[in-house]
Design a protein around this motif. Structure first.
Motif, PDB file in Angstrom:
ATOM      1  N   ARG A 195       1.600   2.795  -5.445  1.00  0.00           N
ATOM      2  CA  ARG A 195       0.989   4.017  -5.970  1.00  0.00           C
ATOM      3  C   ARG A 195       0.220   4.783  -4.900  1.00  0.00           C
ATOM      4  NH1 ARG A 195      -3.649   1.148  -9.731  1.00  0.00           N
ATOM      5  NH2 ARG A 195      -4.772   0.102  -8.046  1.00  0.00           N
ATOM      6  N   ARG A 196      -0.309   4.078  -3.896  1.00  0.00           N
ATOM      7  CA  ARG A 196      -1.069   4.764  -2.855  1.00  0.00           C
ATOM      8  C   ARG A 196      -0.199   5.711  -2.029  1.00  0.00           C
ATOM      9  NH1 ARG A 196      -4.616  -0.400  -0.562  1.00  0.00           N
ATOM     10  NH2 ARG A 196      -5.700  -0.850  -2.529  1.00  0.00           N
ATOM     11  N   ASP A 204       3.651   0.275  -8.806  1.00  0.00           N
ATOM     12  CA  ASP A 204       2.719  -0.767  -8.377  1.00  0.00           C
ATOM     13  C   ASP A 204       3.122  -2.122  -8.946  1.00  0.00           C
ATOM     14  OD1 ASP A 204       0.652  -0.714  -6.583  1.00  0.00           O
ATOM     15  OD2 ASP A 204      -0.885  -0.928  -8.126  1.00  0.00           O
ATOM     16  N   SER A 264       0.819  -1.215   0.000  1.00  0.00           N
ATOM     17  CA  SER A 264       0.000   0.000   0.000  1.00  0.00           C
ATOM     18  C   SER A 264       0.852   1.263   0.000  1.00  0.00           C
ATOM     19  CB  SER A 264      -0.950  -0.014   1.208  1.00  0.00           C
ATOM     20  OG  SER A 264      -0.205  -0.141   2.418  1.00  0.00           O
TER      21      SER A 264
END
Length: 406
Positions: free
Chosen positions: A111-112, A151, A107
């Motif tokens: 990309r988060r 990701d 996470s």
């Protein structure tokens, strides 16, 4: 996937350098990638610790289940689950550490985590420096491209680490199937010198051997006291005595499994220190008492030839079958559907007491040692079978020490 992800990260870094953030934005992406690699290494270490502990717990569980009856009689009831609680507590701690690192990788490191940081930097640059909309669009496109690449990078690293750990689990088994035919063992004693010594000296010679077990409760009284023994090549010696008089202890000393307190012990004129434990135990082979010998849950061939070398050649298998038939095990071989490849032991064909005894004798004979020591190996045989087995041993043994009760 990992290679493709790295390539896409490099492209995204170039795009970001052409955007509003310039070189600083591109370096931020490369630093973020380095952080992902560092987190991947930390995840690998934690996963390895978790797997090792899982194996420890599995082995401990199997051993406790197999030895459950002995455990119930020997352990205190209030301590039966003490070690299990410690193992489970550590397992829970390692699982928590592993799961937390996995959450961070999947996470925050992907990309988060990247999108908020990168967009915040892009917006700051746009409003503070007043760059054009086109430069802002380039930075925005580079940010999205980097997000997809990161990701994919996290997922590929995660799968790659699982593959590496799987390989580490099976690697010892893979190596166990390899046999070093040409392994060079250092020879401290030249072969010519050893051959000359064999012609001049007894197979084994003991002089004034003394031995006592520690904490035996017998003050100043040893199991062996000034013991002398010499066995020549081609000689068969019968050693008789009452229980507890030191017969088995002497056998352990002669085979190199125990060291005497004092006295001298020589094999063809060489001491254990000069010859080495490995060479000594190849030339002096012992079949211990029945309760100290084991049939492994494997094929009959493995149980016969495990001391000779594995995997066996066709000649090894033929000789193993010949020795078994000479020991009176012909009916057993014919009854087994797979012959020498029949599984025996707890998980296979059940052998009788006498069949096990003759298997132990055959295992010893097949090692072709200079001295064979049989410690009460004929106790479970009836007179007729004993005569057959003894004839085989006397015919095949280069030198023999037979231990028996009077």
């Amino acid at each position: 996937m990992a290679c493709t992800s790295f390539f896409e990260v490099l492209i995204a870094a170039v795009v970001l350098m052409l955007g509003a953030g310039g070189l600083l934005h591109g370096m931020l992406l490369l630093g973020w990638t380095a952080m992902i690699l560092l987190l991947g290494w930390m995840y690998y270490l934690r996963m390895r610790d978790w797997l090792i502990h899982s194996r420890v717990m599995t082995c401990d569980l199997v051993e406790r289940m197999v030895g459950h009856r002995t455990r119930l009689t020997q352990e205190r009831p209030d301590q039966l689950h003490e070690i299990e609680d410690q193992l489970l507590s550590r397992y829970a701690m390692l699982s928590k550490r592993l799961d937390s690192m996995e959450v961070i990788m999947k996470s925050a490191a992907g990309r988060r985590g990247w999108l908020p940081v990168s967009l915040l930097g892009t917006l700051t640059m746009f409003f503070s420096t007043g760059v054009g909309v086109s430069m802002f669009a380039v930075s925005l496109g580079g940010t999205l491209l980097a997000a997809l690449a990161l990701d994919q990078l996290v997922q590929s690293i995660y799968q790659l680490l699982k593959t590496v750990m799987s390989w580490e689990q099976v690697y010892p088994l893979y190596q166990a199937a390899c046999r070093e035919h040409a392994r060079k063992v250092p020879q401290f004693i030249p072969a010519t010198c050893f051959k000359q010594q064999k012609e001049k000296h007894p197979v084994i010679q003991a002089e004034k051997l003394n031995f006592s077990y520690p904490n035996s409760g017998q003050e100043n009284q040893g199991i062996l006291d000034e013991c002398d023994l010499a066995i020549q090549a081609g000689q068969s010696v019968l050693l008789e005595g009452a229980s507890g008089c030191g017969k088995s202890t002497l056998a352990l000393l002669l085979s190199g499994l125990q060291q005497p307190d004092s006295g001298s012990l020589h094999l063809f004129g060489f001491s254990l220190a000069s010859l080495g434990e490995e060479a000594w135990r190849k030339r002096v082979v012992i079949a211990p008492q029945f309760h100290q010998n084991y049939v492994l849950t494997e094929t009959l061939a493995f149980n016969l030839l495990m001391g000779r070398g594995w995997p066996p050649s066709q000649e090894d298998l033929m000789e193993a079958e010949t020795v078994c038939r000479e020991l009176g095990l012909a009916e057993l071989l014919e009854a087994m559907p797979s012959g020498l490849q029949q599984m025996v032991g707890e998980g296979g064909w059940r052998l009788s007491h006498g069949e096990r005894s003759r298997l132990f004798i055959a295992r010893t004979l097949l090692q072709k040692a200079d001295l064979i020591i049989l410690d009460e190996s004929f106790a479970a045989l009836d007179p007729e079978t004993l005569q057959i087995a003894l004839s085989c041993v006397l015919r095949r043994a280069k030198a023999l020490l037979l231990i028996a009760h009077p």
